[in-house]
Structures are given as structure tokens and as C-alpha cells.
Design an enzyme around this catalytic site. Structure first.
Site, mmCIF file in Angstrom:
data_model
loop_
_atom_site.group_PDB
_atom_site.id
_atom_site.type_symbol
_atom_site.label_atom_id
_atom_site.label_comp_id
_atom_site.label_asym_id
_atom_site.label_seq_id
_atom_site.Cartn_x
_atom_site.Cartn_y
_atom_site.Cartn_z
ATOM 1 N N HIS A 159 1.889 1.020 4.576
ATOM 2 C CA HIS A 159 3.165 1.212 3.576
ATOM 3 C C HIS A 159 3.353 2.702 3.315
ATOM 4 O O HIS A 159 4.526 3.150 3.718
ATOM 5 C CB HIS A 159 2.854 0.520 2.194
ATOM 6 C CG HIS A 159 3.983 0.526 1.141
ATOM 7 N ND1 HIS A 159 4.733 -0.440 0.964
ATOM 8 C CD2 HIS A 159 4.116 1.472 0.366
ATOM 9 C CE1 HIS A 159 5.650 -0.117 -0.041
ATOM 10 N NE2 HIS A 159 5.380 1.059 -0.399
ATOM 11 N N GLU A 160 2.485 3.625 2.962
ATOM 12 C CA GLU A 160 2.865 4.854 2.686
ATOM 13 C C GLU A 160 2.962 5.610 3.668
ATOM 14 O O GLU A 160 3.957 6.573 3.732
ATOM 15 C CB GLU A 160 1.613 5.524 1.807
ATOM 16 C CG GLU A 160 1.236 4.944 0.661
ATOM 17 C CD GLU A 160 2.518 4.742 -0.366
ATOM 18 O OE1 GLU A 160 3.420 5.528 -0.339
ATOM 19 O OE2 GLU A 160 2.312 3.769 -1.108
ATOM 20 N N HIS A 171 6.935 5.304 4.331
ATOM 21 C CA HIS A 171 7.525 6.321 3.490
ATOM 22 C C HIS A 171 7.452 7.507 4.140
ATOM 23 O O HIS A 171 8.174 8.329 4.530
ATOM 24 C CB HIS A 171 6.561 6.274 2.161
ATOM 25 C CG HIS A 171 7.124 5.589 1.195
ATOM 26 N ND1 HIS A 171 8.519 5.206 0.788
ATOM 27 C CD2 HIS A 171 6.499 4.483 0.707
ATOM 28 C CE1 HIS A 171 8.689 4.406 -0.107
ATOM 29 N NE2 HIS A 171 7.471 3.837 -0.276
ATOM 30 N N GLU A 178 12.113 2.826 0.152
ATOM 31 C CA GLU A 178 11.073 1.529 0.092
ATOM 32 C C GLU A 178 11.421 0.744 1.215
ATOM 33 O O GLU A 178 10.461 0.269 1.956
ATOM 34 C CB GLU A 178 11.328 0.737 -1.193
ATOM 35 C CG GLU A 178 10.314 -0.194 -1.622
ATOM 36 C CD GLU A 178 9.025 0.674 -1.880
ATOM 37 O OE1 GLU A 178 7.984 -0.252 -1.810
ATOM 38 O OE2 GLU A 178 8.939 1.744 -2.332
#
Length: 544
Positions: free
Chosen positions: A298-299, A302, A337
Site C-alpha cells: 500500500h505505502e 503511494h 490513495e
């Protein structure tokens, strides 16, 4: 980053009701306070704002990864000092002179040129920050510092009444903030603007309604089915092996560790100090392995947004959110996101990903997954089960947590829901959406930290990110079949290149809807997201 009471001495000029008039410049006209300035001067001056924000980001990263607890009080003052310095420079006469010179210099350029967009964004940011009275900022900042400790005590004791007085005051301050900023239809619109420009209650309500319409039948259908086996996810997974495998997978999808690093923290985050230093974190539970892996993916999503911003935009407003005062290149919190949710869910939780990498994870944890099949693993990491806690929610039920919070926030801000009635409203919504009876305030209305610090207006970004992720992924793979073929073969470069071309490289040059229209031919559209969830969960649970 936060604000303190040490704001610019120039008070904003606000009409009754909070709507902005033309700001009054105390003393001389900016042109009379120094020599004429140019577009180059504007780039240099906004670059210094970016420097302040990046310095603050470094301190923030350290505070959440390395800093001893005893440093918290001093660190909060350091961060506030840098934020105030950034805000004061943004609203300074020097910046206004540079802006006036730049406006004249770029007047003939196309409206969507980088130069014209930079000038427009600086003008908007100055106007935004000059609407907010210094005293209002001081009150919000001081309450945010004090309310966090009150919230922590209330959560520990599962007693909302302890936090209610502080939240009541924070809601009142948020209403004043909305009036100061100005809005057309709903005060919540003004608060969302900081995080998701252009989003309004009038747009959000039908969006949420369409999601409920498409997702509730899936949630209810799954409740009647047999649950996938998942016991093996809760075995004893050594922390060092978890971190090694999480980093390996982040690098595999394209996270550049020559310009980044992975650390552990309580709540995972990504943070950038220009595109050449973008760091990620994850959270590790020795007895629940997916947390570290999907946190890192997830990060990394980003981070790849930031790492792939056009290098020409470094230190400029196209890589600096001057409204929120964050040194980020994403055009909105929802757009940012979208990249994390795309890589985590559409790639990292896909059947193709584990067809390619199940052997890798078995090798990473010798003996721990020998009794597990690839199909069992895929079903386990995608199982859907309603839960009380947002950050632990699965892909299907997650958005119900977001809808609940955004709807309750809007009602508190417009006065149709009293703070004292918030727990009952929360519990009723959880029962309606997810069929859950909330056992106590700690697992209900007190679980999020956002309200104590005054972050009212940000929750919608998570759902917008989910919708954007599906819309982008659907377009990428349907219009370019080779991208899916590459993913099936564990080649993530074609998808990453497409996202860089359509999203990441542009930084903050385009609005969210312009970005989506350029990439997908339409503005925000929930249908690909609903179709994705329907396909995926109908397959996993054999739903008709």
C-alpha cells in the site's frame, strides 16, 4: 503538519458569515515594498516554502519511526515552527510581489500549461490561508494538542462522555472554519476542500448511495456462505522475515529503494522529501503476517506516485500542496490513495500475483505454509467479514466505514446531529451497514484519532481513492491488453509505466477530474469499482 498561534501579522478580511472579501494588505502595496519580481522569483520563493515543509516532514518521519517518547513535546513545537514559517512565507509581501510579476509574465500561456497552473495555485493558496483568522487557528491548534490526550483516555476507558466536551468544541471550531473559508451549499464542503478539492456533500451523497446499492447485496450474500480457511495467516511469523519479504515485494512492483527505505511504525505511512527521497513504513504483527506485507505494498503505491513525478516539478507548487501545506506531488488525497489501493488490491491481492509469488512466500517462511495451497492463500487474504475496526476492514466492507464517518461528520458540522447523540448514531449505522452490534465506544465511535486533532473532512478520500483505483486499472487493462498479460507473467513495468504517463508524472498540474478524464475519458465513475468487487467476491464465495 500543524499550525500554532504565531501566524502572519496581517489579519484576513472576512465578511459576516465568513465569506472572503478581497484581502486587505496592511501598509504599502506589495509593489511598493521592493523591486519588481518575475516568474523565476516565484519558483524560487515557493521552493523555499517546499524546503520548510520537507524539513518538517523529516522531523515528522523521525517522530513516528525513531524518536524517543520523551521528545514529543519539543518535536511538536519544532514542527509548528516550520509550518508557521512556511505559511508566513506563502502569505508574505515577497511572495505577493513575485506572484504579481509571474502573473504578468505568463498571461499569454495556455491555461493548463505548467506555468499558468503554478501561478493560479499560488494565488489560490494565498487567498485560502488569508481567509482563516489567526485566533481561530490558535484555538484549533491548542485544542488539537489537548484533545488528543483526552481522546486517548476516553478510548482506553471506552467512555465517550470523557471526550464529548472536547469534540463539541472541535466541531464548533470546524463550523467557524467553514464560515471563514466560505461555501455555497454545505459547511462540510469547505472542510473537504483542503483534502479533496471539488468534492461536496451534494456529490458525495449519490456516490455513497450507488456504492451501497452495489455492495450491500454482496455483503449480505457472503454472510450466508462458508468462510474461507485462514488459520495459517495467524501463525508465528518472525519479524525479520516479514520485513525482508515485505521489502522484496515492494521492490518487485517498482518501489525504488535507491530513493527510499522501509521502516516499522505503529500506523503505516509514506512520506516524501522530494521525489529522490521517498520513505515508507509498515506495521508488523508477529502473529498476523498479512499486515506487514499489504501495508508495505500500500505505502509503496503511494511512494511510486511521488518517485515518478516529473523531476522538473521538484520544489515547485506542482509537487507541493500549498493548501494543506504538505510537500506532496499528488493532486488530491483521493488521487494519492488511488495509487496505494491499486497496487495493494488490484495487483497485490490478485490471483495472478499469487500464482506468480506463492512459491516466494513459502520460501520466505520455511515450513509455515507447506500445508496451504495457492488457492487457499488467495481466498484467505481476500476473505470478507464485517468488523468493528476500520483499519482492519477487508476490501469489500472498508467503504462502509468511510461512508459512516463522512455522513456523521457532515451532520455534526451542519448541526443536524449533536455530539452527545453521536455514539447512538454510529452504532445504528454499523448495524444498518454491516449487521454489527457495537460492544463499546472503544470499538465504535472512539476508534479513530482524526476528530481529536480536528481532521474533519478527510475520510471521503479513502473511498474516492478506491473508486479511482478501479477506474484507472480497468482502463489500463482493457485498452492495453498487454498490461494484463504482463501482470500474468509477473512483469509490473507496463502497468507502472502507464500510471506514470497518465497520473504520476503530472504531479499537481491537473485537477483530479482533469486527470481522470485525460486517463480514462470520464470523471469519477463508481461502476468499474462495483464491477471489480462483484466479480472478485462472487468468484471467491461462489455467489450467484
Amino acid at each position: 503538519m500543524g499550525y500554532t498561534s504565531e501566524m502572519d501579522s496581517q489579519a484576513p478580511c472576512v465578511e459576516p458569515g465568513g465569506f472572503l472579501k478581497t484581502p486587505v494588505i496592511r501598509g504599502k502595496n506589495p509593489k511598493e515594498n521592493g523591486p519588481e519580481m518575475s516568474y523565476a522569483d516565484l519558483i524560487e520563493t515557493t521552493g523555499r516554502v517546499n524546503d520548510f515543509l520537507n524539513a518538517g516532514s523529516i522531523l515528522s518521519w523521525d517522530a513516528r519511526t525513531m524518536m524517543p517518547r520523551s521528545g514529543a513535546e519539543s518535536r511538536s513545537k519544532q514542527l509548528a515552527t516550520l509550518a508557521v514559517a512556511a505559511r508566513n512565507l506563502l502569505c508574505s509581501d515577497e511572495m505577493k510581489r513575485a506572484l504579481e510579476g509571474a502573473e504578468a509574465e505568463v498571461a499569454g500561456k495556455p491555461q493548463d500549461s505548467p506555468e499558468a497552473r503554478i501561478v493560479a495555485q499560488v494565488r489560490e493558496a494565498i487567498d485560502y490561508h488569508e481567509r482563516i483568522p489567526t485566533e481561530l487557528l490558535r484555538r484549533k491548534t491548542e485544542l488539537g494538542a489537548a484533545a488528543h490526550e483526552v481522546w486517548a483516555e476516553a478510548r482506553e476507558k471506552a467512555d465517550f462522555s470523557i471526550f464529548a466536551p472536547a469534540l463539541t468544541t472541535m466541531v464548533e471550531i470546524s463550523r467557524e472554519m467553514a464560515q471563514a473559508l466560505g461555501y455555497e451549499d454545505h459547511p462540510y464542503d469547505a472542510l473537504m476542500y483542503r483534502f479533496e478539492p471539488g468534492m461536496t456533500v451534494a456529490k458525495l451523497n449519490p456516490l455513497f448511495e450507488r456504492l451501497r446499492e452495489g455492495m450491500l447485496p454482496l455483503v449480505r450474500g457472503i454472510a450466508e456462505t462458508e468462510k474461507p480457511r485462514s488459520d495459517f495467516l495467524f501463525r508465528d511469523y518472525p519479524v525479520d522475515r516479514q520485513m525482508a519479504f515485505a521489502l522484496k515485494m515492494a521492490k518487485r512492483i517498482g518501489y525504488d529503494t535507491a530513493r527510499g527505505r522501509l521502516d516499522t511504525t505503529v500506523h503505516p505511512f509514506e512520506i516524501s522529501f522530494t521525489r529522490d527521497d521517498v520513505r515508507i513504513t509498515t506495521r508488523v504483527s508477529r502473529n498476523y503476517m498479512p499486515m506487514s506485507l499489504f501495508g508495505a505494498l500500500h505505502e509503496a503505491g503511494h511512494a511510486m506516485y511521488e518517485q515518478n513525478v516529473d523531476p522538473v516539478y521538484t520544489r515547485t507548487p506542482l509537487a507541493t500542496d500549498l493548501i494543506s501545506l504538505y510537500a506532496v506531488g499528488g493532486v488530491s488525497f483521493g488521487a494519492h490513495e488511488s495509487q496505494s489501493r491499486l497496487w495493494e488490491n488490484h495487483v497485490g491481492r490478485s490471483r495472478a500475483f499469487w500464482s506468480n509469488h506463492f512459491g516466494d512466500i513459502q520460501a520466505a517462511y520455511p515450513g509455515l505454509l507447506d500445508d496451504v495451497s495457492e488457492e487457499e492463500f488467495y481466498r484467505a487474504i481476500n476473505r470478507s467479514e464485517p468488523s468493528f475496526i476500520r483499519v482492519e476492514a477487508d476490501e469489500l466492507t472498508y467503504d462502509f466505514h468511510i461512508m459512516l464517518r463522512a455522513e456523521l461528520e457532515a451532520k455534526m458540522v451542519d448541526g443536524s446531529l449533536e455530539v452527545a447523540d453521536l455514539p447512538a448514531a454510529w452504532n445504528a449505522a454499523m448495524k444498518e451497514y454491516l449487521g454489527l452490534d457495537v460492544p463499546d465506544d472503544a470499538q465504535g465511535v472512539l476508534q479513530d484519532v482524526h476528530w481529536s486533532s480536528g481532521q474533519i473532512g478527510t475520510f471521503c478520500n479513502y473511498t474516492i481513492g478506491n473508486i479511482m483505483a478501479a477506474q484507472l486499472f480497468d482502463t489500463a487493462t482493457s485498452e492495453n491488453p498487454g498490461i494484463q498479460t504482463a501482470l500474468d507473467g509477473a512483469d509490473y513495468a507496463p502497468l507502472r509505466d502507464w500510471l506514470t504517463d497518465k497520473v504520476c508524472q503530472h504531479g499537481r498540474r491537473y485537477t483530479r477530474d482533469e486527470l481522470l478524464t485525460n486517463a480514462t475519458g470520464r470523471t469519477l465513475d463508481p461502476e468499474p469499482y462495483i464491477a471489480h468487487l462483484t466479480r472478485k467476491y462472487s468468484d471467491i464465495y461462489a455467489l450467484a
